[in-house]
Design an enzyme around this catalytic site. Structure first.
Site, PDB file in Angstrom:
ATOM      1  N   LYS A  55      -1.467-150.647   8.885  1.00  0.00           N
ATOM      2  CA  LYS A  55      -0.170-149.586   8.765  1.00  0.00           C
ATOM      3  C   LYS A  55       0.829-150.043   7.603  1.00  0.00           C
ATOM      4  O   LYS A  55       1.271-151.065   7.382  1.00  0.00           O
ATOM      5  CB  LYS A  55       0.565-149.636  10.071  1.00  0.00           C
ATOM      6  CG  LYS A  55       1.730-148.503  10.234  1.00  0.00           C
ATOM      7  CD  LYS A  55       2.024-148.224  11.502  1.00  0.00           C
ATOM      8  CE  LYS A  55       2.831-147.128  11.890  1.00  0.00           C
ATOM      9  NZ  LYS A  55       3.020-146.691  13.323  1.00  0.00           N
ATOM     10  N   ASP A 154       9.827-145.299  22.000  1.00  0.00           N
ATOM     11  CA  ASP A 154       9.616-143.842  21.395  1.00  0.00           C
ATOM     12  C   ASP A 154       8.094-143.743  22.070  1.00  0.00           C
ATOM     13  O   ASP A 154       7.165-143.393  21.293  1.00  0.00           O
ATOM     14  CB  ASP A 154       9.082-144.182  19.908  1.00  0.00           C
ATOM     15  CG  ASP A 154       9.206-142.958  19.230  1.00  0.00           C
ATOM     16  OD1 ASP A 154       9.342-141.842  19.632  1.00  0.00           O
ATOM     17  OD2 ASP A 154       8.295-142.942  17.930  1.00  0.00           O
TER      18      ASP A 154
HETATM   19  N1  LIG Z   1      -4.201-148.913  15.897  1.00  0.00           N
HETATM   20  C1  LIG Z   1      -4.593-147.723  15.526  1.00  0.00           C
HETATM   21  N2  LIG Z   1      -5.748-147.356  15.451  1.00  0.00           N
HETATM   22  C2  LIG Z   1      -6.258-146.200  15.027  1.00  0.00           C
HETATM   23  N3  LIG Z   1      -5.374-145.067  14.838  1.00  0.00           N
HETATM   24  C3  LIG Z   1      -4.067-145.634  14.823  1.00  0.00           C
HETATM   25  C4  LIG Z   1      -3.637-146.829  15.168  1.00  0.00           C
HETATM   26  N4  LIG Z   1      -2.043-146.871  15.166  1.00  0.00           N
HETATM   27  C5  LIG Z   1      -1.772-145.468  14.813  1.00  0.00           C
HETATM   28  N5  LIG Z   1      -2.867-144.947  14.559  1.00  0.00           N
HETATM   29  C6  LIG Z   1      -2.965-143.381  14.488  1.00  0.00           C
HETATM   30  O1  LIG Z   1      -2.440-143.278  13.243  1.00  0.00           O
HETATM   31  C7  LIG Z   1      -1.622-141.834  13.264  1.00  0.00           C
HETATM   32  C8  LIG Z   1      -0.288-142.013  12.787  1.00  0.00           C
HETATM   33  O2  LIG Z   1       0.170-142.945  13.457  1.00  0.00           O
HETATM   34  P1  LIG Z   1       2.088-143.427  13.335  1.00  0.00           P
HETATM   35  O3  LIG Z   1       2.133-144.550  14.579  1.00  0.00           O
HETATM   36  O4  LIG Z   1       1.918-143.929  12.145  1.00  0.00           O
HETATM   37  O5  LIG Z   1       2.446-141.926  13.677  1.00  0.00           O
HETATM   38  P2  LIG Z   1       2.777-141.287  14.976  1.00  0.00           P
HETATM   39  O6  LIG Z   1       2.280-142.136  16.011  1.00  0.00           O
HETATM   40  O7  LIG Z   1       2.386-139.738  14.945  1.00  0.00           O
HETATM   41  O8  LIG Z   1       4.337-141.322  14.889  1.00  0.00           O
HETATM   42  P3  LIG Z   1       5.181-142.533  14.983  1.00  0.00           P
HETATM   43  O9  LIG Z   1       5.210-143.114  13.452  1.00  0.00           O
HETATM   44  O10 LIG Z   1       6.728-141.889  15.237  1.00  0.00           O
HETATM   45  O11 LIG Z   1       4.888-143.548  16.004  1.00  0.00           O
HETATM   46  C9  LIG Z   1      -1.929-141.267  14.504  1.00  0.00           C
HETATM   47  O12 LIG Z   1      -2.837-140.507  14.831  1.00  0.00           O
HETATM   48  C10 LIG Z   1      -2.122-142.552  15.348  1.00  0.00           C
HETATM   49  O13 LIG Z   1      -2.577-142.250  16.652  1.00  0.00           O
HETATM   50 MG   LIG Z   2       2.743-144.192  16.174  1.00  0.00          MG
END
Ligand SMILES: Nc1ncnc2c1ncn2[C@@H]1O[C@H](COP(=O)(O)OP(=O)(O)OP(=O)(O)O)[C@@H](O)[C@H]1O
Ligand SMILES: [Mg+2]
Length: 462
Positions: A55, A154
Site C-alpha cells: 500500500k 473505519d
Molecule cells: N491486503 C490486501 N490484499 C488485497 N487487497 C487489498 C488489501 N488491502 C486492501 N486491498 C484492496 O485494495 C482496494 C483499496 O483498498 P484501500 O484500503 O486503499 O481502500 P478502501 O478500503 O476502499 O478505502 P479506505 O482507504 O477508506 O480503507 C480495496 O479493494 C481493498 O479491498
Molecule cells: Mg481499506
C-alpha cells in the site's frame, strides 16, 4: 545529521522496488493510497506463488507520531487481523509503503457480486452459514483489537478482507485499523483535506450527533451495519454520498436514513441523547411523527429476516441507538446465534467453490487516478452508487475473472471441524484493560481457544 552517516544509512536501506515486483499490478485505490499486488523478486525458501499487498500512502512524508503508531500496529497479531509485515520509507521521494499479506476477496466485492445477481433477476443471497462465519470472525478480530485498545474507526465492507485459496482459505482479515487517525493528521482540519468520497453509511448515530471521541461502541455499530448488509445484500443505511469537505459531523440525510429504518429514538431508550452536542439541531430539524411507522423488525421482515430469529436478535443488539447499551464484541461472540446449528466455520466458504472473481488490475497511470477522483466527485450526487465503486475503474484481463477453487483434503477437514476453538475464544474478560489508549501488558485473545495456539498471550507494550 552527519553526511557520512546519512549516506551509509541510505546505502544500507532496503528499497521496496529492489525487493518486490508490483509494476502494473495495482488492484485498488482507497482514501489513503494505492494498493498493489506484489511478489518478492528473490523469494528464497518462499513458495513462488506467495503474494503480498503493498500500500502506497498518498502524500509525502510521515509524522513522528504516525511512525510510532505504525510500529504499534506491527505488533498486532491475530488470525482475523491483517498483519502489517513491513514498512518501507522511501527517502528520495518521501513515500511510505506498507507491506501486508494479500487477500483475494473483500466484503465490498462479495456483496457487489450478490447485488449484481439480484439486478440480473437471478438473486443469490450470501449463504446464511457464510454470513454467520463472517460475522463471527469479524467480531473475533475486533474483540482482539478492542482488548488492546485499538479502535478501528473505519469499519466498512471494503476493509473486511477474505483470504482466497491457500493455507488460510476463507479467513477474514480486518484491514486498515487505525488508519482514519494515522493518516488524517489531527493537526490538519478536515476542511483542508482532499475532497475524496467517504461513506457515512456505517457511522454511528452518536458520531452524527457530534460525539467528540471514537469509542468501541462506534466500531460495533459499523459491524451491525455490515451484518445487515450481508443478510440483505443492501446497505441498511444507504444515503446519498457526501464530500469529506464538510467539517461538521452532523449529517441530516444520514440521520434521516437511520430513523427511516429504526424509528426516531425515544429518550427513555437513549437518555443521554439530550447531552449530544447536536441535540438542539436534531430537535429543530426532525419530527418524531415522521418516523412513527419505522422499526428494525419491519425493515428486516421486508428482507425475509424474521424478527424472532437468532440473527435478528443479535442484529438488534449491535444496532442499538444508545452507545452505552450497545453490545460489546465479547458479549456478541457468546450470543446464541453462534451456538445454533449450523455453527460458524473457519473457512467462510465452507470448502465450497468460491464463486467470486479474483482481483483485477487497474491502469496505473496518474491521469487515470485523477479521473478516478473526478469520477468519485461526480458520483457524490448519484444516490444509487455503492460507495467504494465510485473510486475505481477496473480493467479486466479475461483470464483473471474466473475463480479456480482448489479443494484440498484440509479444506474438507476444516469444514467438518466445527470450531470448537471458536467457541469461547471471545470469552475473555476485558477488565484488565482499564487504561485509555494503548494498554500495557494486556493479555490478548481468548485463553480457551484451541485453534489459534501460538498466537495467544501476546504481550503488547504500548
Ligand atoms: N491486503 C490486501 N490484499 C488485497 N487487497 C487489498 C488489501 N488491502 C486492501 N486491498 C484492496 O485494495 C482496494 C483499496 O483498498 P484501500 O484500503 O486503499 O481502500 P478502501 O478500503 O476502499 O478505502 P479506505 O482507504 O477508506 O480503507 C480495496 O479493494 C481493498 O479491498
Ligand atoms: Mg481499506
Amino acid at each position: 545529521m552527519d553526511f557520512d552517516f546519512k549516506s551509509k544509512a541510505a546505502a544500507k536501506r532496503q528499497k521496496v522496488e529492489d525487493e518486490f515486483e508490483f509494476d502494473g499490478m495495482k488492484v485498488g485505490r482507497g482514501t489513503y493510497g494505492h494498493v498493489y499486488k506484489a511478489k518478492r523478486k528473490k523469494n528464497g525458501d518462499e513458495k513462488p506463488t506467495k503474494y503480498y499487498a503493498l500500500k502506497l500512502i498518498e502524500g509525502t512524508g510521515i509524522s513522528m507520531s504516525a511512525c510510532r503508531e505504525i510500529e504499534l500496529l506491527r505488533e498486532l497479531k491475530h488470525p482475523n487481523v491483517i498483519s502489517l509485515k513491513r514498512v518501507f520509507l522511501s527517502h528520495s521521494d518521501r513515500k511510505v509503503w506498507l507491506l501486508f499479506d494479500f487477500a483475494e476477496h473483500d466484503l465490498w466485492h462479495i456483496i457487489k457480486y450478490h447485488r449484481a445477481s439480484k439486478a440480473n433477476k437471478k438473486p443469490v443471497q450470501v449463504p446464511r452459514t457464510m454470513v454467520k462465519s463472517l460475522l463471527f470472525q469479524i467480531l473475533d478480530g475486533i474483540q482482539y483489537l478492542h482488548a488492546n485498545w485499538v479502535l478501528h474507526r473505519d469499519l466498512k465492507p471494503a476493509n473486511i478482507l477474505v483470504m482466497g485459496d491457500g493455507p488460510e482459505r476463507g479467513r477474514v482479515k480486518i484491514a486498515d485499523m487505525g488508519f482514519a487517525r494515522l493518516f488524517n493528521s489531527p493537526l490538519k482540519p478536515l476542511a483542508d483535506l482532499d475532497p475524496v468520497v467517504v461513506t457515512f453509511w456505517y457511522r454511528a448515530p452518536e458520531l452524527l450527533l457530534g460525539a467528540r471521541h471514537y469509542t468501541k461502541a462506534i466500531d460495533i455499530w459499523a459491524i451491525g451495519c455490515i451484518f445487515a448488509e450481508l443478510l440483505t445484500s443492501e446497505p441498511i443505511f444507504h444515503c446519498r454520498q457526501e464530500d469529506i469537505k464538510t467539517s461538521n459531523p452532523y449529517h441530516h440525510d444520514q440521520l434521516d436514513r437511520i430513523f427511516s429504518v429504526m424509528g426516531f429514538p425515544h429518550e427513555k431508550e437513549w437518555e443521554d441523547i439530550r447531552k449530544m452536542p447536536e441535540y438542539g439541531t436534531l430537535m429543530k430539524d426532525f419530527r418524531r411523527s415522521n418516523y412513527s411507522n419505522a422499526n428494525l423488525p419491519k425493515y428486516m421482515e421486508k428482507h425475509k429476516i424474521k424478527a424472532d430469529s437468532k440473527e435478528f436478535h443479535l442484529l438488534s443488539k449491535l444496532l442499538t441507538m444508545d452507545p452505552t447499551k450497545r453490545i460489546t464484541s465479547e458479549q456478541a461472540l457468546e450470543d446464541n446465534y453462534f451456538l445454533e446449528e449450523p455453527v460458524p466455520t473457519h473457512d467462510v466458504f465452507a470448502a465450497m467453490p468460491i464463486p467470486y472473481p479474483k482481483r483485477e488490475f487497474l491502469t496505473d497511470d496518474e491521469n487515470d487516478d485523477k479521473s478516478d477522483t473526478a469520477k468519485a466527485r461526480q458520483n457524490t450526487s448519484n444516490s444509487s452508487s455503492h460507495a467504494p465503486n465510485a473510486k475505481r475503474v477496473r480493467v479486466v484481463p479475461p483470464s483473471n475473472t474466473s475463480s479456480n477453487p482448489i479443494m484440498t483434503q484440509q479444506d474438507y477437514q476444516q469444514q467438518k471441524h466445527v470450531l470448537q476453538g471458536y467457541q469461547g475464544s471471545g470469552g475473555q474478560s476485558n477488565s484488565q484493560q482499564n487504561t485509555l489508549s494503548y494498554s500495557t501488558g494486556s493479555n490478548v485473545h481468548g485463553t480457551s481457544s484451541t485453534v489459534y495456539s501460538g498466537q495467544q498471550q501476546q504481550q503488547h507494550r504500548y
